[in-house]
Design a protein around this motif. Structure first.
Motif, PDB file in Angstrom:
ATOM      1  N   GLN A   1      81.792  56.625  54.333  1.00  0.00           N
ATOM      2  CA  GLN A   1      81.394  55.225  54.363  1.00  0.00           C
ATOM      3  C   GLN A   1      82.279  54.396  53.423  1.00  0.00           C
ATOM      4  N   GLU A   2      82.590  54.919  52.240  1.00  0.00           N
ATOM      5  CA  GLU A   2      83.473  54.219  51.305  1.00  0.00           C
ATOM      6  C   GLU A   2      84.874  54.072  51.883  1.00  0.00           C
ATOM      7  N   GLU A   3      85.354  55.133  52.523  1.00  0.00           N
ATOM      8  CA  GLU A   3      86.671  55.071  53.155  1.00  0.00           C
ATOM      9  C   GLU A   3      86.698  53.999  54.241  1.00  0.00           C
ATOM     10  N   GLU A   4      85.627  53.885  55.024  1.00  0.00           N
ATOM     11  CA  GLU A   4      85.533  52.864  56.071  1.00  0.00           C
ATOM     12  C   GLU A   4      85.506  51.472  55.452  1.00  0.00           C
ATOM     13  N   ARG A   5      84.835  51.293  54.322  1.00  0.00           N
ATOM     14  CA  ARG A   5      84.808  49.996  53.633  1.00  0.00           C
ATOM     15  C   ARG A   5      86.226  49.595  53.205  1.00  0.00           C
ATOM     16  N   ARG A   6      86.974  50.577  52.669  1.00  0.00           N
ATOM     17  CA  ARG A   6      88.345  50.290  52.235  1.00  0.00           C
ATOM     18  C   ARG A   6      89.230  49.944  53.439  1.00  0.00           C
ATOM     19  N   ARG A   7      89.047  50.657  54.548  1.00  0.00           N
ATOM     20  CA  ARG A   7      89.835  50.379  55.756  1.00  0.00           C
ATOM     21  C   ARG A   7      89.550  48.973  56.273  1.00  0.00           C
ATOM     22  N   ILE A   8      88.274  48.588  56.252  1.00  0.00           N
ATOM     23  CA  ILE A   8      87.885  47.244  56.723  1.00  0.00           C
ATOM     24  C   ILE A   8      88.486  46.179  55.810  1.00  0.00           C
ATOM     25  N   ALA A   9      88.483  46.413  54.504  1.00  0.00           N
ATOM     26  CA  ALA A   9      89.020  45.438  53.545  1.00  0.00           C
ATOM     27  C   ALA A   9      90.525  45.270  53.701  1.00  0.00           C
ATOM     28  N   ARG A  10      91.248  46.301  54.139  1.00  0.00           N
ATOM     29  CA  ARG A  10      92.701  46.244  54.278  1.00  0.00           C
ATOM     30  C   ARG A  10      93.154  45.563  55.570  1.00  0.00           C
ATOM     31  N   ARG A  11      92.252  45.343  56.514  1.00  0.00           N
ATOM     32  CA  ARG A  11      92.660  44.775  57.799  1.00  0.00           C
ATOM     33  C   ARG A  11      93.150  43.345  57.616  1.00  0.00           C
ATOM     34  N   THR A  12      94.139  43.013  58.415  1.00  0.00           N
ATOM     35  CA  THR A  12      94.674  41.655  58.369  1.00  0.00           C
ATOM     36  C   THR A  12      93.868  40.749  59.294  1.00  0.00           C
ATOM     37  N   LYS A  13      94.100  39.475  59.143  1.00  0.00           N
ATOM     38  CA  LYS A  13      93.413  38.496  59.967  1.00  0.00           C
ATOM     39  C   LYS A  13      93.781  38.713  61.445  1.00  0.00           C
ATOM     40  N   GLU A  14      95.037  39.043  61.718  1.00  0.00           N
ATOM     41  CA  GLU A  14      95.491  39.254  63.082  1.00  0.00           C
ATOM     42  C   GLU A  14      94.783  40.459  63.722  1.00  0.00           C
ATOM     43  N   GLU A  15      94.593  41.538  62.948  1.00  0.00           N
ATOM     44  CA  GLU A  15      93.907  42.732  63.464  1.00  0.00           C
ATOM     45  C   GLU A  15      92.457  42.418  63.817  1.00  0.00           C
ATOM     46  N   VAL A  16      91.795  41.675  62.945  1.00  0.00           N
ATOM     47  CA  VAL A  16      90.394  41.297  63.195  1.00  0.00           C
ATOM     48  C   VAL A  16      90.307  40.415  64.438  1.00  0.00           C
ATOM     49  N   GLU A  17      91.231  39.442  64.561  1.00  0.00           N
ATOM     50  CA  GLU A  17      91.215  38.554  65.724  1.00  0.00           C
ATOM     51  C   GLU A  17      91.530  39.316  67.015  1.00  0.00           C
ATOM     52  N   ALA A  18      92.449  40.274  66.944  1.00  0.00           N
ATOM     53  CA  ALA A  18      92.787  41.074  68.125  1.00  0.00           C
ATOM     54  C   ALA A  18      91.590  41.922  68.568  1.00  0.00           C
ATOM     55  N   GLU A  19      90.891  42.507  67.587  1.00  0.00           N
ATOM     56  CA  GLU A  19      89.699  43.299  67.917  1.00  0.00           C
ATOM     57  C   GLU A  19      88.620  42.420  68.538  1.00  0.00           C
ATOM     58  N   ALA A  20      88.424  41.232  67.978  1.00  0.00           N
ATOM     59  CA  ALA A  20      87.418  40.305  68.516  1.00  0.00           C
ATOM     60  C   ALA A  20      87.792  39.864  69.928  1.00  0.00           C
ATOM     61  N   ALA A  21      89.075  39.605  70.164  1.00  0.00           N
ATOM     62  CA  ALA A  21      89.513  39.198  71.497  1.00  0.00           C
ATOM     63  C   ALA A  21      89.301  40.321  72.504  1.00  0.00           C
ATOM     64  N   GLY A  22      89.579  41.555  72.092  1.00  0.00           N
ATOM     65  CA  GLY A  22      89.352  42.705  72.970  1.00  0.00           C
ATOM     66  C   GLY A  22      87.888  42.863  73.324  1.00  0.00           C
ATOM     67  N   ARG A  23      87.038  42.687  72.320  1.00  0.00           N
ATOM     68  CA  ARG A  23      85.592  42.797  72.590  1.00  0.00           C
ATOM     69  C   ARG A  23      85.114  41.656  73.482  1.00  0.00           C
ATOM     70  N   ALA A  24      85.633  40.463  73.269  1.00  0.00           N
ATOM     71  CA  ALA A  24      85.241  39.321  74.097  1.00  0.00           C
ATOM     72  C   ALA A  24      85.668  39.547  75.543  1.00  0.00           C
ATOM     73  N   ALA A  25      86.855  40.116  75.730  1.00  0.00           N
ATOM     74  CA  ALA A  25      87.330  40.388  77.094  1.00  0.00           C
ATOM     75  C   ALA A  25      86.443  41.416  77.782  1.00  0.00           C
ATOM     76  N   SER A  26      86.061  42.464  77.053  1.00  0.00           N
ATOM     77  CA  SER A  26      85.205  43.484  77.679  1.00  0.00           C
ATOM     78  C   SER A  26      83.825  42.921  77.991  1.00  0.00           C
ATOM     79  N   VAL A  27      83.314  42.031  77.144  1.00  0.00           N
ATOM     80  CA  VAL A  27      82.029  41.389  77.425  1.00  0.00           C
ATOM     81  C   VAL A  27      82.144  40.501  78.657  1.00  0.00           C
ATOM     82  N   ALA A  28      83.276  39.803  78.796  1.00  0.00           N
ATOM     83  CA  ALA A  28      83.475  38.935  79.954  1.00  0.00           C
ATOM     84  C   ALA A  28      83.521  39.757  81.242  1.00  0.00           C
ATOM     85  N   VAL A  29      84.187  40.900  81.193  1.00  0.00           N
ATOM     86  CA  VAL A  29      84.250  41.781  82.370  1.00  0.00           C
ATOM     87  C   VAL A  29      82.853  42.285  82.721  1.00  0.00           C
ATOM     88  N   ALA A  30      82.093  42.699  81.707  1.00  0.00           N
ATOM     89  CA  ALA A  30      80.735  43.201  81.942  1.00  0.00           C
ATOM     90  C   ALA A  30      79.850  42.107  82.538  1.00  0.00           C
TER      91      ALA A  30
END
Length: 147
Positions: free
Chosen positions: A16-45
């Motif tokens: 869990q601590e390792e996952e917290r560190r990984r989340i903290a290291r993510r860039t704004k672009e990575e977070v936005e790309a993940e959100a866009a991917g999830r939004a696309a899959s929700v739109a398809v569903a």
């Protein structure tokens, strides 16, 4: 939160601590790309769900237009009768006299008793199966069905 919970369940507090560190290291672009991917899959569903709802609506409309006509007619067979008692189970047979071993050997045998009873009952399987079950119960054997 879901990623942290999954990490804790799978690997414990260290994971869990390792996952917290990984989340903290993510860039704004990575977070936005993940959100866009999830939004696309929700739109398809959602599109698939809308399509399924449309198919169901069309099927329901078509079902409402079907007219079903049921006609009841008298039964084709004659009047109901009590089945005839086979000769072997009446006083007309001597097969059951004595201690009944010959009778039980002929009709309570798990291998061939039911076939013998069907012949004795002139093909009436309802009567033969009922008698066979009762005889096997008396004999303490396990009945088998006809082949």
């Amino acid at each position: 939160d879901a990623a942290l919970l999954r990490a804790w369940v799978v690997g414990g507090e260290a994971a869990q601590e390792e996952e917290r560190r990984r989340i903290a290291r993510r860039t704004k672009e990575e977070v936005e790309a993940e959100a866009a991917g999830r939004a696309a899959s929700v739109a398809v569903a959602r599109a698939r769900l809308d399509e399924a709802r449309a198919v169901l609506a069309r099927a329901a409309a078509a079902a409402r237009q079907v007219e079903l006509e049921i006609t009841f007619e008298p039964a084709a067979f004659g009047r109901a009768e009590v089945p005839r008692v086979p000769r072997h189970f009446s006083g007309a047979s001597r097969l059951g006299q004595g201690d009944g071993k010959a009778f039980m050997n002929a009709f309570a045998d798990p291998e061939r008793g039911l076939r013998s009873l069907i012949v004795a009952c002139e093909g009436d399987t309802r009567v033969a199966e009922t008698l066979f079950q009762a005889l096997c119960s008396l004999a303490g054997t396990t009945p088998r069905t006809a082949d």
